[in-house]
Design a protein around this motif. Structure first.
Motif, PDB file in Angstrom:
ATOM      1  N   ALA A 145       0.845  -1.191   0.000  1.00 18.68           N
ATOM      2  CA  ALA A 145       0.000   0.000   0.000  1.00 18.68           C
ATOM      3  C   ALA A 145       0.881   1.242   0.000  1.00 18.68           C
ATOM      4  O   ALA A 145       2.032   1.201   0.422  1.00 18.68           O
ATOM      5  CB  ALA A 145      -0.914   0.007   1.206  1.00 18.68           C
ATOM      6  N   GLY A 146       0.312   2.324  -0.471  1.00 19.64           N
ATOM      7  CA  GLY A 146       1.029   3.593  -0.486  1.00 19.64           C
ATOM      8  C   GLY A 146       0.050   4.736  -0.333  1.00 19.64           C
ATOM      9  O   GLY A 146      -1.162   4.538  -0.333  1.00 19.64           O
ATOM     10  N   SER A 147       0.586   5.926  -0.157  1.00 22.38           N
ATOM     11  CA  SER A 147      -0.286   7.085  -0.064  1.00 22.38           C
ATOM     12  C   SER A 147       0.302   8.238  -0.863  1.00 22.38           C
ATOM     13  O   SER A 147       1.499   8.270  -1.162  1.00 22.38           O
ATOM     14  CB  SER A 147      -0.529   7.499   1.388  1.00 22.38           C
ATOM     15  OG  SER A 147       0.667   7.867   2.020  1.00 22.38           O
ATOM     16  N   TYR A 148      -0.563   9.167  -1.205  1.00 22.40           N
ATOM     17  CA  TYR A 148      -0.194  10.322  -1.994  1.00 22.40           C
ATOM     18  C   TYR A 148      -1.010  11.508  -1.503  1.00 22.40           C
ATOM     19  O   TYR A 148      -2.176  11.360  -1.168  1.00 22.40           O
ATOM     20  CB  TYR A 148      -0.472  10.077  -3.483  1.00 22.40           C
ATOM     21  CG  TYR A 148      -0.016  11.193  -4.372  1.00 22.40           C
ATOM     22  CD1 TYR A 148      -0.870  12.249  -4.711  1.00 22.40           C
ATOM     23  CD2 TYR A 148       1.280  11.237  -4.846  1.00 22.40           C
ATOM     24  CE1 TYR A 148      -0.435  13.292  -5.503  1.00 22.40           C
ATOM     25  CE2 TYR A 148       1.717  12.274  -5.652  1.00 22.40           C
ATOM     26  CZ  TYR A 148       0.858  13.298  -5.974  1.00 22.40           C
ATOM     27  OH  TYR A 148       1.291  14.333  -6.750  1.00 22.40           O
ATOM     28  N   ILE A 149      -0.385  12.672  -1.478  1.00 25.53           N
ATOM     29  CA  ILE A 149      -1.043  13.883  -1.007  1.00 25.53           C
ATOM     30  C   ILE A 149      -1.073  14.887  -2.151  1.00 25.53           C
ATOM     31  O   ILE A 149      -0.096  15.043  -2.885  1.00 25.53           O
ATOM     32  CB  ILE A 149      -0.282  14.486   0.202  1.00 25.53           C
ATOM     33  CG1 ILE A 149      -0.523  13.669   1.476  1.00 25.53           C
ATOM     34  CG2 ILE A 149      -0.722  15.905   0.485  1.00 25.53           C
ATOM     35  CD1 ILE A 149       0.046  12.353   1.539  1.00 25.53           C
ATOM     36  N   ALA A 150      -2.204  15.578  -2.316  1.00 25.31           N
ATOM     37  CA  ALA A 150      -2.322  16.657  -3.303  1.00 25.31           C
ATOM     38  C   ALA A 150      -2.947  17.859  -2.609  1.00 25.31           C
ATOM     39  O   ALA A 150      -3.802  17.710  -1.736  1.00 25.31           O
ATOM     40  CB  ALA A 150      -3.173  16.225  -4.484  1.00 25.31           C
ATOM     41  N   VAL A 151      -2.502  19.059  -2.996  1.00 25.05           N
ATOM     42  CA  VAL A 151      -2.985  20.287  -2.373  1.00 25.05           C
ATOM     43  C   VAL A 151      -3.457  21.264  -3.453  1.00 25.05           C
ATOM     44  O   VAL A 151      -2.681  21.652  -4.323  1.00 25.05           O
ATOM     45  CB  VAL A 151      -1.885  20.968  -1.525  1.00 25.05           C
ATOM     46  CG1 VAL A 151      -2.443  22.207  -0.829  1.00 25.05           C
ATOM     47  CG2 VAL A 151      -1.288  19.999  -0.513  1.00 25.05           C
ATOM     48  N   ALA A 152      -4.723  21.632  -3.373  1.00 22.85           N
ATOM     49  CA  ALA A 152      -5.254  22.682  -4.235  1.00 22.85           C
ATOM     50  C   ALA A 152      -4.962  24.015  -3.554  1.00 22.85           C
ATOM     51  O   ALA A 152      -5.262  24.192  -2.367  1.00 22.85           O
ATOM     52  CB  ALA A 152      -6.755  22.507  -4.440  1.00 22.85           C
ATOM     53  N   ILE A 153      -4.367  24.943  -4.292  1.00 23.94           N
ATOM     54  CA  ILE A 153      -4.003  26.239  -3.726  1.00 23.94           C
ATOM     55  C   ILE A 153      -4.810  27.319  -4.430  1.00 23.94           C
ATOM     56  O   ILE A 153      -4.793  27.425  -5.652  1.00 23.94           O
ATOM     57  CB  ILE A 153      -2.504  26.511  -3.901  1.00 23.94           C
ATOM     58  CG1 ILE A 153      -1.714  25.405  -3.222  1.00 23.94           C
ATOM     59  CG2 ILE A 153      -2.136  27.873  -3.332  1.00 23.94           C
ATOM     60  CD1 ILE A 153      -0.279  25.373  -3.632  1.00 23.94           C
TER      61      ILE A 153
ATOM     62  N   LYS B  32       4.487  11.943  -2.262  1.00 23.35           N
ATOM     63  CA  LYS B  32       4.423  10.810  -1.336  1.00 23.35           C
ATOM     64  C   LYS B  32       5.066  11.190  -0.008  1.00 23.35           C
ATOM     65  O   LYS B  32       6.035  11.958   0.032  1.00 23.35           O
ATOM     66  CB  LYS B  32       5.163   9.619  -1.931  1.00 23.35           C
ATOM     67  CG  LYS B  32       4.561   9.123  -3.224  1.00 23.35           C
ATOM     68  CD  LYS B  32       5.424   8.024  -3.813  1.00 23.35           C
ATOM     69  CE  LYS B  32       4.938   7.650  -5.201  1.00 23.35           C
ATOM     70  NZ  LYS B  32       5.860   6.725  -5.860  1.00 23.35           N
ATOM     71  N   PRO B  33       4.548  10.621   1.091  1.00 29.78           N
ATOM     72  CA  PRO B  33       5.147  10.911   2.395  1.00 29.78           C
ATOM     73  C   PRO B  33       6.506  10.241   2.562  1.00 29.78           C
ATOM     74  O   PRO B  33       6.773   9.200   1.966  1.00 29.78           O
ATOM     75  CB  PRO B  33       4.131  10.344   3.388  1.00 29.78           C
ATOM     76  CG  PRO B  33       3.337   9.354   2.627  1.00 29.78           C
ATOM     77  CD  PRO B  33       3.366   9.779   1.197  1.00 29.78           C
ATOM     78  N   GLU B  34       7.341  10.865   3.367  1.00 29.32           N
ATOM     79  CA  GLU B  34       8.593  10.254   3.772  1.00 29.32           C
ATOM     80  C   GLU B  34       8.292   9.302   4.926  1.00 29.32           C
ATOM     81  O   GLU B  34       7.231   9.412   5.556  1.00 29.32           O
ATOM     82  CB  GLU B  34       9.585  11.342   4.184  1.00 29.32           C
ATOM     83  CG  GLU B  34       9.983  12.218   3.009  1.00 29.32           C
ATOM     84  CD  GLU B  34      10.994  13.292   3.362  1.00 29.32           C
ATOM     85  OE1 GLU B  34      11.309  13.475   4.559  1.00 29.32           O
ATOM     86  OE2 GLU B  34      11.452  13.960   2.426  1.00 29.32           O
TER      87      GLU B  34
ATOM     88  N   GLY C 206       7.407   7.670   8.209  1.00 26.04           N
ATOM     89  CA  GLY C 206       6.958   8.214   9.481  1.00 26.04           C
ATOM     90  C   GLY C 206       6.235   9.547   9.382  1.00 26.04           C
ATOM     91  O   GLY C 206       5.834  10.108  10.398  1.00 26.04           O
ATOM     92  N   GLU C 207       6.047  10.066   8.190  1.00 25.42           N
ATOM     93  CA  GLU C 207       5.428  11.378   7.993  1.00 25.42           C
ATOM     94  C   GLU C 207       3.929  11.209   7.727  1.00 25.42           C
ATOM     95  O   GLU C 207       3.528  10.390   6.902  1.00 25.42           O
ATOM     96  CB  GLU C 207       6.099  12.058   6.802  1.00 25.42           C
ATOM     97  CG  GLU C 207       5.708  13.483   6.570  1.00 25.42           C
ATOM     98  CD  GLU C 207       6.494  14.090   5.414  1.00 25.42           C
ATOM     99  OE1 GLU C 207       7.121  15.136   5.636  1.00 25.42           O
ATOM    100  OE2 GLU C 207       6.499  13.511   4.308  1.00 25.42           O
ATOM    101  N   GLY C 208       3.103  11.995   8.392  1.00 23.16           N
ATOM    102  CA  GLY C 208       1.668  11.957   8.197  1.00 23.16           C
ATOM    103  C   GLY C 208       1.247  12.802   7.002  1.00 23.16           C
ATOM    104  O   GLY C 208       2.034  13.578   6.459  1.00 23.16           O
ATOM    105  N   PRO C 209      -0.024  12.676   6.583  1.00 26.45           N
ATOM    106  CA  PRO C 209      -0.500  13.417   5.418  1.00 26.45           C
ATOM    107  C   PRO C 209      -0.367  14.936   5.536  1.00 26.45           C
ATOM    108  O   PRO C 209       0.050  15.595   4.577  1.00 26.45           O
ATOM    109  CB  PRO C 209      -1.974  13.012   5.314  1.00 26.45           C
ATOM    110  CG  PRO C 209      -2.064  11.705   6.004  1.00 26.45           C
ATOM    111  CD  PRO C 209      -1.038  11.753   7.090  1.00 26.45           C
ATOM    112  N   LEU C 210      -0.699  15.508   6.683  1.00 28.02           N
ATOM    113  CA  LEU C 210      -0.618  16.963   6.845  1.00 28.02           C
ATOM    114  C   LEU C 210       0.829  17.451   6.742  1.00 28.02           C
ATOM    115  O   LEU C 210       1.123  18.434   6.053  1.00 28.02           O
ATOM    116  CB  LEU C 210      -1.248  17.393   8.169  1.00 28.02           C
ATOM    117  CG  LEU C 210      -1.312  18.893   8.420  1.00 28.02           C
ATOM    118  CD1 LEU C 210      -2.136  19.590   7.347  1.00 28.02           C
ATOM    119  CD2 LEU C 210      -1.897  19.168   9.789  1.00 28.02           C
TER     120      LEU C 210
END
Length: 90
Positions: free
Chosen positions: A2-10, A36-38, A40-44
């Motif tokens: 599994a993996g995660s990805y973060i996107a930010v609309a500005i 992608k998070p490093e 131990g890094e959370g989404p925020l």
């Protein structure tokens, strides 16, 4: 796996949106800042770091919008989508 990805609309104070053009081209030439998070890094924290790395702004307000799950080539990805409308920088 599994993996995660973060996107930010500005959105700036004039109501304009920031999108990035991919230098590589490809099938999706435009995207929101994120990554992608490093370990131990959370989404925020990932959202904050990616904004500093990619467009050199310090977010002062990040609002969680939604999350989604997608399976690509047998890997389950969870995406986290944020809105940033208050920040320092240009």
């Amino acid at each position: 796996m599994a993996g995660s990805y973060i996107a930010v609309a500005i959105r700036n104070s004039e109501g304009k949106w920031c999108v990035l053009e991919e230098a590589k081209g490809g099938t999706h030439p435009w995207r929101f800042p994120g990554g992608k998070p490093e370990p131990g890094e959370g989404p925020l924290a990932t959202a904050e770091r990616e904004l500093m790395e990619e467009i050199i702004i310090q977010p002062l307000h990040l609002e969680f919008i939604d999350s989604f799950t997608n399976v690509v080539d047998g890997v389950t990805w969870t995406g986290f989508f944020y809105l940033c409308d208050v920040y320092l920088g240009e």
